[in-house]
Design an enzyme around this catalytic site. Structure first.
Site, mmCIF file in Angstrom:
data_model
loop_
_atom_site.group_PDB
_atom_site.id
_atom_site.type_symbol
_atom_site.label_atom_id
_atom_site.label_comp_id
_atom_site.label_asym_id
_atom_site.label_seq_id
_atom_site.Cartn_x
_atom_site.Cartn_y
_atom_site.Cartn_z
ATOM 1 N N GLU A 133 0.813 -1.220 0.000
ATOM 2 C CA GLU A 133 0.000 0.000 0.000
ATOM 3 C C GLU A 133 0.847 1.272 0.000
ATOM 4 O OE1 GLU A 133 -2.966 -0.002 3.078
ATOM 5 O OE2 GLU A 133 -3.841 -1.878 2.416
ATOM 6 N N GLU A 173 -4.606 -8.917 1.530
ATOM 7 C CA GLU A 173 -5.112 -8.543 2.853
ATOM 8 C C GLU A 173 -6.611 -8.333 2.755
ATOM 9 O OE1 GLU A 173 -3.572 -5.091 4.935
ATOM 10 O OE2 GLU A 173 -1.518 -5.660 4.439
HETATM 11 C C1 FCB Z 1 -3.791 -2.141 5.873
HETATM 12 C C2 FCB Z 1 -2.337 -2.314 6.268
HETATM 13 C C3 FCB Z 1 -2.134 -3.320 7.369
HETATM 14 C C4 FCB Z 1 -3.207 -3.218 8.443
HETATM 15 C C5 FCB Z 1 -4.576 -3.240 7.823
HETATM 16 C C6 FCB Z 1 -5.706 -3.197 8.818
HETATM 17 O O1 FCB Z 1 -3.967 -0.903 5.272
HETATM 18 O O2 FCB Z 1 -1.595 -2.715 5.149
HETATM 19 O O3 FCB Z 1 -0.841 -3.143 7.889
HETATM 20 O O4 FCB Z 1 -2.996 -2.094 9.201
HETATM 21 O O5 FCB Z 1 -4.707 -2.170 6.917
#
Ligand code: FCB
Length: 445
Positions: free
Chosen positions: A165, A349
């Protein structure tokens, strides 16, 4: 109704170095911008820091055993740049490299594929002192770090990501000041975006010259941004935030150009040849996704963008993030159409924070998290049925951890951590996920 995932679907779990490792001053690790930022009072809820976190640096054998029990096929970790290069550049720290060496071997001994991300937000403080991501030289230093790390681990680690990100790292860190290094501004944000893009391109090249057999990608974040009203100013703000958040990395990296309405402003920062350096062929397409939000004009924001809470009554997680699996299905379809094309797609994620309670019998019945995962995994199945080649899904996260500006107050793990004793305890969602990873069908509502 129950539905199976395709054969060979890759089940994974993700973590990141600063959020779990602790041991910030051990074995030669240098400070990162998150050490500095979290130690300044007022930046993190409860003034929490990552000094100890989950103490994964010492307890990794226990955590690898948890991964085995979970039955995942892949584990995504990040390497801490300041452990490998305490000054950000120069001479590598052998003890830092040895830590990841041992960890990778232990993970692989359980038949779990390690996926390594090089940058999950922990820039060495020594480089921030030289301007951080606003300084173009940092892109070349990142490439050195990428080469050193790939040289050491690339015989075993095949899946690499340059950044996690980069949009969040640049917008939250160099535009809104909510994350390290805590800088607010418009120009600082644009510079950070461009230098991180350059770093991705140079880092990718540097890794490819180390080894030809690596699969290299970048982990984007897609977060749909709809206008909060029909007012023109809100529509303009939504288009701006969409460009800033969703497009400022995949557009130049895959299509070779910055998105409107940022393109003109970026011109001043682009040197001849930059866009060619940034646009590198990727081996897979990866992104994170959690929620969608509604955008309004906020005159106090450097880009005049802000968000409003979800509609009253909409289901939300403890982060206040709307639970909307249908938006995820749409994001997957758009990811293929706009960017991925024939590339395999991985969700690296997805997950949810809820206030977990340990019942008297010791169990954590985190039904809300299970329902969230069920809904979002259903969206993955829907996208696959619509022709999107989603090859894997990594839950965020294996462990409860240091949730950036929220400190330890938000829990995303399948494994509960008691941050006083560091005891690990499996939540019901761990068992739910383990069944899927072991081949069970998804029960859909
Ligand atoms: C994302 C991040 C990760 C975590 C999640 C909840 O943006 O990459 O590290 O904080 O959110």
């Amino acid at each position: 109704m129950t539905e199976h995932f395709p054969d060979n679907f890759l089940w994974g779990a993700s973590t990141s170095a600063y959020q779990i490792e602790g041991a910030v001053a051990e074995d030669g690790r240098g400070p990162s911008i998150w050490d500095t930022f979290s130690h300044q009072p007022g930046n993190v809820l409860g003034d929490d820091t990552g000094d100890v976190a989950c103490d994964h640096y010492h307890r990794w054998p226990e955590d690898v055993a948890l991964m085995r029990e979970l039955g995942i096929g892949a584990y995504r970790l990040s390497t801490a740049w300041p452990r490998i290069l305490p000054e950000g550049r120069g001479r590598p720290n052998p003890r830092g490299l040895e830590f990841y060496d041992r960890l990778v071997d232990a993970v692989m001994a359980e038949n779990i594929e390690p996926w390594v991300c090089l940058y999950h937000w922990d820039l060495p403080q020594a480089l921030e002192d030289r301007g951080g991501w606003q300084n173009r030289d940092v892109a070349s230093w990142f490439a050195e770090y990428a080469a050193v790390t790939a040289r050491r681990l690339g015989d075993r680690v095949k899946h690499w990501a340059t950044f996690n990100e980069p949009n969040a790292a640049s917008v939250l860190g160099y535009c809104e000041g909510k994350h390290a290094p805590g800088i607010r501004g418009r120009e600082s944000a644009l510079k950070a975006i461009h230098v991180m893009n350059l770093a991705h391109g140079l880092g990718t090249e540097a890794m490819r010259s180390e080894r030809a057999d690596l699969m290299i990608g970048n982990i984007y974040n897609f977060h749909p941004r709809e206008p909060a009203s029909e007012r023109e100013e809100d529509e303009i703000a939504a288009i701006m935030l969409d460009a800033l958040w969703n497009r400022s990395f995949p557009d130049p990296q895959i299509h070779g150009a910055y998105p409107e309405p940022l393109a003109a402003e970026m011109e001043a920062l682009i040197q001849p040849g930059d866009l060619d350096l940034i646009k590198r062929p990727l081996d897979y397409f990866a992104f994170n996704h959690y929620t969608r939000s509604r955008v309004r004009r906020d005159p106090d924001h450097p880009f005049e963008v802000g968000t409003v809470p979800p509609e009253p009554g909409a289901p939300v997680t403890e982060m206040g993030w709307e639970i909307a699996p249908s938006a995820f299905r749409q994001v997957l379809i758009e990811a293929k159409e706009r960017y991925a094309g024939e590339m395999p797609i991985y969700v690296l994620e997805n997950g949810a924070a809820f206030p977990d309670v340990i019942d008297v019998d010791g169990r954590i019945r985190d039904e809300q998290r299970i329902a969230y995962l069920r809904g979002y995994l259903g969206a993955v199945l829907d996208a696959i049925a619509a022709g999107v080649s989603v090859r894997g899904y990594f839950v965020w996260s294996l462990l409860d951890n240091f949730e950036w500006a929220f400190g330890y107050s938000r829990r995303f793990g399948l494994v509960h951590i008691d941050f006083a004793t560091l005891e690990r305890r499996l939540k019901d969602s761990f068992h739910f996920y383990a069944e899927l990873a072991h081949g069970a069908a998804l029960e859909r509502e």
